[in-house]
Design an enzyme around this catalytic site. Structure first.
Site, PDB file in Angstrom:
ATOM      1  N   CYS A  69      -2.578   2.919   4.307  1.00 21.16           N
ATOM      2  CA  CYS A  69      -1.852   1.832   4.982  1.00 21.16           C
ATOM      3  C   CYS A  69      -0.418   2.220   5.336  1.00 21.16           C
ATOM      4  CB  CYS A  69      -1.850   0.576   4.119  1.00 21.16           C
ATOM      5  SG  CYS A  69      -3.486   0.069   3.621  1.00 21.16           S
TER       6      CYS A  69
ATOM      7  N   HIS B  80       3.975  -4.289   5.868  1.00 21.24           N
ATOM      8  CA  HIS B  80       2.509  -4.141   5.908  1.00 21.24           C
ATOM      9  C   HIS B  80       1.875  -5.471   5.501  1.00 21.24           C
ATOM     10  CE1 HIS B  80      -1.503  -2.892   5.345  1.00 21.24           C
ATOM     11  NE2 HIS B  80      -1.454  -2.737   4.030  1.00 21.24           N
TER      12      HIS B  80
ATOM     13  N   ASN C  53      -5.816  -7.636   6.863  1.00 22.16           N
ATOM     14  CA  ASN C  53      -5.192  -6.352   6.538  1.00 22.16           C
ATOM     15  C   ASN C  53      -5.852  -5.248   7.356  1.00 22.16           C
ATOM     16  OD1 ASN C  53      -4.436  -3.913   5.426  1.00 22.16           O
ATOM     17  ND2 ASN C  53      -4.561  -4.605   3.303  1.00 22.16           N
TER      18      ASN C  53
END
Ligand code: UT7
Length: 319
Positions: free
Chosen positions: A110, A243, A273
């Site tokens: 990520c 994020h 996500n």
């Protein structure tokens, strides 16, 4: 070494999957997901490949910047869910765009998009002029749809930035703390008749609470460090692009660093996500919103499997 942002783009699959749809086949509820994660729906691919999404996001960034594929010096893609282990997603994208420049992928989970920005900055130091950077994920392919602790979180999408040489990438920090237990996606086991060890299933395995603790600490430390390294104070930052892993992680960072909540952007409610695509998608939303003023300072911060984390300060403008 530095760069400036010439354009951005993003792509989200049209199919939004709502929490109530998931609760029809997973032991979960709309209430639990909204309260514990902050997601109400997430985009999920029905026909698109990872490369299709990367291509559509890249087209947006190219169009905004007025750069043509033949002018690209490099394509860098951040992903953990490319269509192929080889060729790279970047090579698939190069072919779809009709570009001829070098192309490669970077895997920092990520945190991958910010790792890729840093890699681009290094290439600008070698004299390159135009680099296309893309984060793209089809996580619906690597999630175990019977695992309620991950299936409700992850989603699909892509974000892109067209970078040109310039001086608006002000400071950055990359971290890695090797750990394949807390969060991992094992590769396919293969069919070797000689291998004697049983392999883990090739899906996302996550200890959510451990990642949560790591995430809040990493995001707060990295954010404060890159702001200080830029010679700025937190109040000088106009926009924070974190994020999008869990709204509660972002809220915890807001409280811990005493950030202005309206400056700390969130789109997790409808995007879920999207791992390496997450900050790039949110950046495109911000850049197209008309809210940015010339000279605004932006911080991007991310964390994920590795365990990795990364943050950077970018100044908007510089054309
Ligand atoms: O981008 C990559 C990085 N990933 C992350 O940043 C993820 C970070 N972690 C998280 O976001 C959270 O830890 C989760 C959303 C994954 C889990 O939330 P949590 O508040 O930490 O829940 P938990 O793991 O402590 O579980 C609490 C309860 C458990 O039930 P019991 O044992 O208390 O009876 C879980 O089994 O919630 C249960 N649970 C669920 N219940 C309904 C876990 N997932 C679900 C679910 N629906 N989807």
């Amino acid at each position: 070494m530095s760069f400036r942002i010439l354009g951005t783009g993003s792509y989200l699959p049209k199919r939004s999957v709502y929490n109530d749809e998931l609760s029809q086949f997973i032991d979960t509820s709309d209430e639990w997901i909204q309260q514990r994660v902050g997601i109400s729906s997430r985009p999920i691919c029905t026909t698109e490949t990872t490369a299709d999404m990367a291509y559509n996001a890249a087209l947006g960034a190219l169009e905004m910047s007025g750069v043509s594929p033949s002018e690209l010096d490099m394509i860098l893609c951040a992903t953990v869910s490319a269509d192929y282990a080889a060729p790279s997603l970047a090579c698939s994208l190069q072919s779809m765009l009709g570009a001829t420049c070098p192309a490669m992928d970077i895997n920092a989970a990520c945190s991958g998009f910010i790792y890729t920005l840093e890699t681009a900055a290094a290439f600008f130091g070698r004299g390159l002029k135009r680099i296309l950077v893309v984060g793209a994920e089809r996580l619906s392919r690597v999630v175990d749809w019977s695992d309620r602790s991950t299936a409700v979180i992850f989603a699909d999408g892509a974000g892109a930035m067209m970078l040109g040489d310039g001086d608006t990438y002000i400071s950055s920090k990359l971290c890695a703390k090797g750990d394949a237990e807390v969060l991992c996606i094992p590769s396919f086991a293969g069919t070797s008749p000689y291998y004697e060890v049983e392999s883990k299933k090739p899906y996302v395995h996550m200890n959510g609470q451990e990642v949560f603790k790591f995430a809040v600490n990493a995001m707060c430390t990295d954010l404060a460090d890159v702001v200080a390294a830029a010679g700025l104070k937190i109040d000088d930052i106009a926009w924070i692009i974190p994020h999008q892993a869990n709204a509660r992680i972002i809220d915890a960072a807001v409280r811990k660093l005493d950030l202005k909540p309206e400056r700390c952007l969130k789109n997790i409610e409808t995007t879920g996500n999207t791992s390496a695509a997450s900050v790039a998608i949110l950046a495109d939303e911000l850049f197209r919103s008309g809210k940015l003023k010339d000279g605004d300072y932006i911080v991007m911060a991310a964390f994920g499997a590795g365990l990795t984390s990364a943050a950077c300060v970018i100044r908007w403008g510089g054309w």
